[in-house]
Design a protein around this motif. Structure first.
Motif, PDB file in Angstrom:
ATOM      1  N   ALA A 194      10.380  -1.286 -12.281  1.00  0.00           N
ATOM      2  CA  ALA A 194      10.323  -1.373 -10.809  1.00  0.00           C
ATOM      3  C   ALA A 194      11.606  -2.004 -10.268  1.00  0.00           C
ATOM      4  O   ALA A 194      12.127  -1.589  -9.227  1.00  0.00           O
ATOM      5  CB  ALA A 194       9.108  -2.202 -10.386  1.00  0.00           C
ATOM      6  N   SER A 237       5.403  -3.343  -7.586  1.00  0.00           N
ATOM      7  CA  SER A 237       5.849  -2.852  -6.272  1.00  0.00           C
ATOM      8  C   SER A 237       6.425  -3.989  -5.419  1.00  0.00           C
ATOM      9  O   SER A 237       7.318  -3.762  -4.598  1.00  0.00           O
ATOM     10  CB  SER A 237       4.696  -2.159  -5.530  1.00  0.00           C
ATOM     11  N   HIS A 238       5.939  -5.230  -5.609  1.00  0.00           N
ATOM     12  CA  HIS A 238       6.515  -6.368  -4.888  1.00  0.00           C
ATOM     13  C   HIS A 238       7.974  -6.581  -5.314  1.00  0.00           C
ATOM     14  O   HIS A 238       8.845  -6.873  -4.487  1.00  0.00           O
ATOM     15  CB  HIS A 238       5.745  -7.660  -5.168  1.00  0.00           C
ATOM     16  N   GLY A 242       2.931 -11.460  -3.366  1.00  0.00           N
ATOM     17  CA  GLY A 242       4.059 -10.579  -3.033  1.00  0.00           C
ATOM     18  C   GLY A 242       5.001 -11.231  -2.043  1.00  0.00           C
ATOM     19  O   GLY A 242       5.195 -12.446  -2.060  1.00  0.00           O
ATOM     20  N   GLU A 277      14.718  -3.442  -3.046  1.00  0.00           N
ATOM     21  CA  GLU A 277      15.074  -2.487  -1.981  1.00  0.00           C
ATOM     22  C   GLU A 277      15.657  -3.206  -0.761  1.00  0.00           C
ATOM     23  O   GLU A 277      16.406  -2.625   0.016  1.00  0.00           O
ATOM     24  CB  GLU A 277      13.854  -1.652  -1.575  1.00  0.00           C
ATOM     25  N   ALA A 300       9.944  -4.288  -6.615  1.00  0.00           N
ATOM     26  CA  ALA A 300      10.740  -3.151  -6.137  1.00  0.00           C
ATOM     27  C   ALA A 300      11.110  -3.370  -4.668  1.00  0.00           C
ATOM     28  O   ALA A 300      12.248  -3.113  -4.251  1.00  0.00           O
ATOM     29  CB  ALA A 300       9.972  -1.853  -6.313  1.00  0.00           C
ATOM     30  N   ALA A 301      10.154  -3.879  -3.878  1.00  0.00           N
ATOM     31  CA  ALA A 301      10.408  -4.106  -2.452  1.00  0.00           C
ATOM     32  C   ALA A 301      11.524  -5.142  -2.267  1.00  0.00           C
ATOM     33  O   ALA A 301      12.392  -4.994  -1.404  1.00  0.00           O
ATOM     34  CB  ALA A 301       9.134  -4.563  -1.751  1.00  0.00           C
ATOM     35  N   GLY A 334      14.123  -0.183  -7.723  1.00  0.00           N
ATOM     36  CA  GLY A 334      14.494  -0.763  -6.430  1.00  0.00           C
ATOM     37  C   GLY A 334      15.998  -0.921  -6.301  1.00  0.00           C
ATOM     38  O   GLY A 334      16.588  -0.637  -5.257  1.00  0.00           O
TER      39      GLY A 334
END
Ligand SMILES: CC(=O)[C@@H](O)[C@H](O)COP(=O)(O)O
Length: 276
Positions: A243, A208-209, A179, A215, A211-212, A247
């Motif tokens: 994702a 989720s990585h 990540g 973001e 998406a982060a 994001g």
């Protein structure tokens, strides 16, 4: 029609690399898939419009007597109609990377190159000194360079001065699936270069990585291993695509500031009257 039913809602937010607009912010690697059919399905399912391809893989012979590995692979890529971003994966010197890029331009007919100059075997960390030098040589020669770099601000400055108009900082070492190892550094890079297209490249393991990264305001994400090595690469490619869209949408939606103290989300006025 609302955004939930409008299937084109996300593609109305294109990203631009060297003047080329693309609708998908997911750039996908093409190595290590269980089969060519799964690779094709994963690319299709993800909606990726750019795939990165290693020249070394393209020209390699699988086994003596077998046809060139590149021929059927190239046919798949052509049939999908995606844009190819050739890469210099595995190159460890400036000379090797420049020669590989020149051969890739001949073979793929594009000035784009994802420039990797690897400095160390355990981390596959970029040799940033060699990277800047190779980027300068290639940019002068008309290439449009996508450098695989670290999150170092000074290196980023030097790459931009060398002619790069896109930067691709690593999330974590290639193939590690860790990540975003240095969120502070990645955030700083974004803040310092608000107008340069920034793509997080490598080391992501989970949607989720990705998406982060989006973001944080990154423009796009490039990944390979997390999809190719998933139990179900096609489904994982779709999960990453969603994702990334989520994001990106979150950034555009202007998220709330985090705060230390609680703030009641249901304001209360007056007193409740309980029957007497
Ligand atoms: C395919 C490619 O270009 C990789 O070198 C890239 O950096 C992706 O890394 P991951 O495989 O960790 O996603």
């Amino acid at each position: 029609m609302d955004a939930m039913t409008d299937k084109t809602a996300f593609s109305a937010d294109p990203v631009e690399f060297y003047g080329t607009r693309v609708g998908s912010r997911l750039l996908l690697g093409t190595a290590q898939y269980p089969s060519p059919a799964i690779l094709a399905e994963a690319i299709r399912g993800s909606g990726a419009e750019i795939v990165t391809v290693s020249l070394r893989r393209e020209s390699g012979v699988t086994k003596p007597g077998q046809p060139l590995a590149g021929q059927s692979f190239w046919q798949i890529i052509r049939d999908l109609g995606v844009k190819v971003l050739p890469n210099t994966a595995g190159c460890k010197t400036v000379k090797e990377a420049v020669t590989t890029a020149e051969m890739a331009r001949e073979l793929f007919g594009t000035p784009w190159v994802k420039l990797e100059v690897i400095g160390e075997d355990d981390t596959l960390q970029p040799d940033v000194f060699g990277l800047v030098e190779a980027a300068r040589i290639l940019s002068r020669d008309g290439f449009q360079v996508f450098p695989y770099t670290t999150e170092d601000l000074i290196v980023a400055e030097k790459l931009l001065s060398a002619g790069c108009e896109v930067l691709m900082p690593w999330g974590a070492p290639i193939g590690s699936g860790r990540g975003l190892n240095n969120p502070y550094g990645l955030r700083s890079l974004r803040a310092h270069f608000p107008r340069v297209p920034l793509v997080v490249d490598a080391g992501l393991g989970l949607p989720s990585h990705a998406a982060a990264a989006m973001e944080m305001g990154y423009d796009a994400v490039l990944l390979n291993t997390a999809v190719a090595k998933a139990g179900d690469p096609v489904r994982m490619a779709r999960a990453f695509a969603r994702a990334i869209e989520a994001g990106r949408d979150a950034v555009i939606a202007d998220p709330m500031e985090a705060r230390d103290m609680a703030a009641p989300s249901t304001p209360v006025m007056g007193r409740a009257v309980f029957g007497e």
